[in-house]
Design an enzyme around this catalytic site. Structure first.
Site, mmCIF file in Angstrom:
data_model
loop_
_atom_site.group_PDB
_atom_site.id
_atom_site.type_symbol
_atom_site.label_atom_id
_atom_site.label_comp_id
_atom_site.label_asym_id
_atom_site.label_seq_id
_atom_site.Cartn_x
_atom_site.Cartn_y
_atom_site.Cartn_z
ATOM 1 N N TYR A 109 -5.844 -14.103 -26.560
ATOM 2 C CA TYR A 109 -4.813 -13.086 -26.800
ATOM 3 C C TYR A 109 -4.351 -13.188 -28.243
ATOM 4 O O TYR A 109 -4.057 -14.276 -28.744
ATOM 5 C CB TYR A 109 -3.624 -13.315 -25.861
ATOM 6 C CG TYR A 109 -2.481 -12.345 -26.079
ATOM 7 C CD1 TYR A 109 -2.414 -11.137 -25.399
ATOM 8 C CD2 TYR A 109 -1.442 -12.650 -26.979
ATOM 9 C CE1 TYR A 109 -1.360 -10.254 -25.590
ATOM 10 C CE2 TYR A 109 -0.386 -11.772 -27.181
ATOM 11 C CZ TYR A 109 -0.353 -10.574 -26.486
ATOM 12 O OH TYR A 109 0.687 -9.698 -26.687
ATOM 13 N N GLU A 194 -1.764 -5.070 -30.381
ATOM 14 C CA GLU A 194 -2.128 -6.104 -29.414
ATOM 15 C C GLU A 194 -3.614 -6.040 -29.097
ATOM 16 O O GLU A 194 -4.150 -4.975 -28.812
ATOM 17 C CB GLU A 194 -1.319 -5.903 -28.130
ATOM 18 C CG GLU A 194 -1.614 -6.930 -27.046
ATOM 19 C CD GLU A 194 -0.843 -6.639 -25.771
ATOM 20 O OE1 GLU A 194 0.137 -7.357 -25.496
ATOM 21 O OE2 GLU A 194 -1.212 -5.676 -25.062
#
Length: 384
Positions: A109, A194
Site C-alpha cells: 500500500y 492512493e
C-alpha cells in the site's frame, strides 16, 4: 472530487507511475474486440464506480477469454453495484475498465495525502496492501507508517528510501514511483493519491494494480480536464438537485428532515439527534450563496420524501445568510408542497425575529423553540 480508477491511473501514469495496459469499455462488443490490444491470456474486468469494496461485491472479475470479458462487461454495465461503501442504494455501473492481469507475488500500500498540520505532502506506506489493508484499516488498527515527502533531492531520496525499506518497499523503483506520484499530486492539486495494491510481480516489476485520486473540489475550475467527472460525485438524484441549488445534502434513511446553515452546526445537530435516539433523514448545509428560492428547493426535496415525518429547522443568521432569508425559503417550500409535515424551528442571530414572524404569518405548522436540545426533543416526539 474523486476520479474513477481508470482516470486516476491515467493521471499517475502521465508522471511515470507504472500501470497495467488496459482500456475503457462501454459495450460488450467493444470489449471483446479491444482485448486483442492487451496481448495477454488473462483479463481483469473492473466496474468503474467511485466507492471501494468492488471486488468483494462482484464488481471485479478475472477471466481467461475475450468472450468471457464481453459477458462480464454485459453483466456489469447499467446495473447497480452495492458495496460496503455505497450503502444499500449502491451505484450504477456506467463504464467498465479491462486490464491485462498481473502475475502478482505480493501486494503493498502506498498513498499520498495532504498533511493538515504542516501543509506538506504526507507519504503513507504499508507492507499489507489490497483487501487485507482495507479490512485492517476498518478495524482502526495501525497498519501503515507516515512521513512527509519533500522535493526530489538526493537527501530526500535517501530519507524516503529508508522509510519505504521499513515497509518492504526499499527498491529504487518504488522511490522513483513515490516521487513521480508526488509531482502529479502537487501539479493537479490533489488531496489524495492512493495506490492499493501496489503490486510486485514475479518479474520484479512494481505496478499500480489499482489507484484512486481525489482532486481538491475548490481547484476544479483550474483543471477543466476533470470537469466531466463532476456529475459522478452525486450518487443520488436528490443530492444532485440540492447541489445545483447551492445546498450540500446527503440523503439518509431517518424520519427527521434537518435544515441547517453551516456544516459544523449540521454535524452537531446529527450528533444530538442520534444521541437522543432519533434518526435524521438527511444532512444539509445551506451555502452562503443560496437564495430564498434555492433554499425552498432544498426544503421541497425533504417534504417530497415519504419517510420524513417532521422537519427540524435550526439556523443562525449572520453575514450573508440571514434568518429571514431562510424562513422565506421554508415558507415558499411549504406553500407549494402537497405534504406539510410538522416543523420545529429555532432561528437565532441576525434577523431571527423577522424569520420567526414569517413562519407564523404564513401559517406553517410550526412550533418555535429556544434551544437546540428542545428542538431535538420536540422533533423526535413529532417524528414518532
Amino acid at each position: 472530487m474523486l476520479l474513477p480508477e481508470y482516470r486516476s491511473k491515467e493521471l499517475l501514469a502521465k508522471y511515470g507511475v507504472p500501470i497495467p495496459p488496459g482500456f475503457l469499455a462501454r459495450s460488450s462488443n467493444d470489449a471483446e474486440t479491444l482485448c486483442a490490444r492487451l496481448n495477454t491470456s488473462r483479463y481483469v474486468v473492473k466496474s468503474q464506480i467511485l466507492a471501494g469494496g468492488r471486488g468483494l461485491a462482484g464488481g471485479v472479475k478475472i477471466v481467461d477469454t475475450p468472450s468471457a470479458v464481453g459477458a462480464e462487461v454485459e453483466r456489469l454495465l447499467g446495473h447497480v453495484l452495492v458495496t460496503d461503501q455505497t450503502g444499500p442504494r449502491g451505484e450504477i455501473v456506467q463504464s467498465v475498465y479491462v486490464e491485462a492481469a498481473l502475475d502478482i507475488v505480493d501486494n503493498f500500500y502506498l498513498a499520498l495525502a495532504l498533511d493538515s498540520a504542516t501543509g506538506g505532502v504526507m507519504l503513507l506506506a504499508s507492507e499489507k496492501g489490497g483487501v487485507e489493508f482495507e479490512e485492517r484499516a476498518r478495524m482502526d488498527d495501525t497498519v501503515y507508517g507516515t512521513t512527509i515527502i519533500g522535493e526530489d533531492t538526493p537527501e530526500e531520496r535517501k530519507k524516503i528510501k529508508a522509510f519505504l525499506s521499513e515497509h518492504g518497499m526499499g527498491e529504487d523503483a518504488v522511490v522513483d514511483l513515490a516521487f513521480a506520484a508526488r509531482k502529479g499530486f502537487i501539479e493537479n492539486e490533489l488531496t489524495l493519491a492512493e495506490v492499493n495494491p501496489l503490486a510486485k510481480t514475479r518479474r520484479g516489476d512494481w505496478i499500480a494494480a489499482d489507484a484512486k485520486a481525489a482532486l481538491d473540489p475548490n481547484a476544479v475550475f483550474r483543471h477543466p480536464e476533470f470537469e466531466e467527472f463532476a456529475h459522478l460525485q452525486h450518487r443520488d438524484a436528490i443530492e444532485a438537485e440540492a447541489q445545483a441549488n447551492d445546498i450540500n445534502m446527503v440523503k439518509l434513511d431517518g424520519t427527521i428532515g434537518v435544515v441547517v446553515n453551516g456544516a459544523g452546526l449540521g454535524l452537531a445537530m446529527h450528533d444530538m439527534i442520534i444521541e437522543a435516539k432519533g434518526r435524521p433523514a438527511n444532512f444539509m448545509d445551506i451555502r452562503t450563496t443560496a437564495t430564498s428560492l434555492k433554499i425552498a428547493k432544498g426544503v421541497q426535496l425533504l417534504l417530497s420524501d415519504p419517510n420524513v415525518r417532521c422537519i427540524l429547522l435550526n439556523v443562525h443568521g449572520g453575514g450573508i445568510t440571514l434568518g429571514d432569508t431562510v424562513a422565506e425559503g421554508v415558507s415558499v417550500a411549504y406553500g407549494h408542497a402537497k405534504r406539510k409535515v410538522p416543523l420545529v424551528a429555532r432561528i437565532s442571530g441576525q434577523n431571527a425575529d423577522r424569520g420567526l414572524a414569517i413562519l407564523k404569518e404564513h401559517r406553517l405548522p410550526v412550533e418555535v423553540v429556544d434551544t437546540m436540545s428542545d428542538a431535538v426533543a420536540r422533533a423526535i416526539a413529532l417524528a414518532s
